[in-house]
Design an enzyme around this catalytic site. Sequence first.
Site, short mmCIF file in Angstrom:
data_model
loop_
_atom_site.label_atom_id
_atom_site.label_comp_id
_atom_site.label_asym_id
_atom_site.label_seq_id
_atom_site.Cartn_x
_atom_site.Cartn_y
_atom_site.Cartn_z
N GLU A 114 -11.49 0.14 -2.29
CA GLU A 114 -10.67 0.68 -1.22
C GLU A 114 -9.49 1.48 -1.76
O GLU A 114 -9.38 1.72 -2.96
CB GLU A 114 -10.16 -0.45 -0.33
CG GLU A 114 -9.25 -1.45 -1.03
CD GLU A 114 -8.77 -2.54 -0.09
OE1 GLU A 114 -9.33 -2.70 1.00
OE2 GLU A 114 -7.81 -3.24 -0.45
N ASP A 132 0.83 -1.22 0.00
CA ASP A 132 0.00 0.00 0.00
C ASP A 132 0.86 1.26 0.00
O ASP A 132 0.69 2.16 0.84
CB ASP A 132 -0.94 0.03 1.20
CG ASP A 132 -1.68 -1.29 1.41
OD1 ASP A 132 -2.10 -1.88 0.40
OD2 ASP A 132 -1.81 -1.72 2.57
#
Length: 468
Positions: A218, A32
């Site tokens: 997301e 991420d």
Amino acid sequence: MKNRTFISLVSLSLITACSSNTPEFRNVSVHDPSVIKVAETYYVFGSHLASAKSKDLMSWTRLSSGVDDGNVLIPNVTEELSETLSWAQSDTLWAPDVIQLSDGKFYMYYDACRGDSPLSAMGIAVSDKIEGPYKDKGIILRSGMAGTGDDGEIYDAAVKPNVVDPDVFFDKGGKLWMVYGSYSGGIFILGLDPRTGFPLPDQGYGKKLLGGNHARIEGPYMLYSPETGYYYLFLSYGGLDANGGYNIRVARSKNPDGPFEDSEGKAMIDAQGTPGKLFDDPAYSPYGMKLMGSFQFMNTEDDPEASGTGYVSPGHNSAYYDDKSGQYYLIFHTRFPDRGEEHEVRVHQMFMNKEGWPVVAPHRYSGDKIGKYTAKEISGGYAFINHGKDITADIAGSEPIELTVDGKITGAVAGTWKLAGDHSAELTIDGVMYSGVFLREWSEAAGSQVMTFTAASAEGVSLWGSQE
């Protein structure tokens, strides 16, 4: 959100330069990755308090990893963030974001989540230096509670956000925002105080932009383009693991808080799941331009020993625009064919097509700059990838096509192609027009520069080609 079983693989691999013309890559695992540039150095911060830096977006040096005391970012993290970890019933941290505010300090927006529920907390830690140490300033949002949420209403996971995956940014007018959220009730945006970094009062969870009913969407990230005047909201659909079908999508708006639309003009607020049904992917997969999913450039018949290259479940990206060079970069993590849950950071160039939508270069960034090309240079055989529009664990394998010098496309697909200006690409396949660019870039599999193309349709489907 979902059960996030992150693999804390921090293996470093080095591809050594064989000659002065061969780019050198040093790979690093940061899940991420959120990018920030400080002076002449790029930093990425990711889950599990991992971070790395690079001068060139190719050769990375790991700085930290692991939510353990002694981590250079937050040396006493288990005590410093004990309230956050306790609330989230977690022993690790998820995707953070770091921004520098007007006081010169660096603000890390961190978050933790239980994983099998939206029981999450988000807070801010501050440092005088980008590499830390960061000092906690407290929790700013909580979610997943039984009872009243941070907006004063009863918390309902189908409509309220999971307070994870923050991205903090200034809009073109200097206003500070945070876009965040995941699964559960969707993606939200909050206005922040530019002096303190904390949310402005009386907003609750903020304004909903899209998602809800446990849609698997997301990792929001916002990028403003002065070239087009749009705010681009990048998103990851699907599940992050090797079988999850993670893929990167984008929508845009003239305003940082929306409304956002996709390339077909569909309102992203309608991109949501089905009430009472978990993870109903077909309900929201038609929304958002799909930039990249799992793919593999296959071995060719002419060179059966050549190794294929590709990605599995690429996603949770950040993005960067260099206002001096005019270049755009997409920074993300990805897994790989036949390598299980191992993951590494990758950086690819992006370009705006003539409709003002980003298209992503097929190969990783190696210092290449787009140039002026001729039809003769572009013509030839290509490995062709169609990224489609669905959310799937299937890997899109390449197929052979040829771009003939007289403007025809033959082989696995048929149509026409055209070079416009120095490098703009227009391809028409089965009556659908795709707009993008031609680009000569480095191919690791070929060990040389190759001609490529990247293009997208108004329907939100992206195509890639890499010359064989």
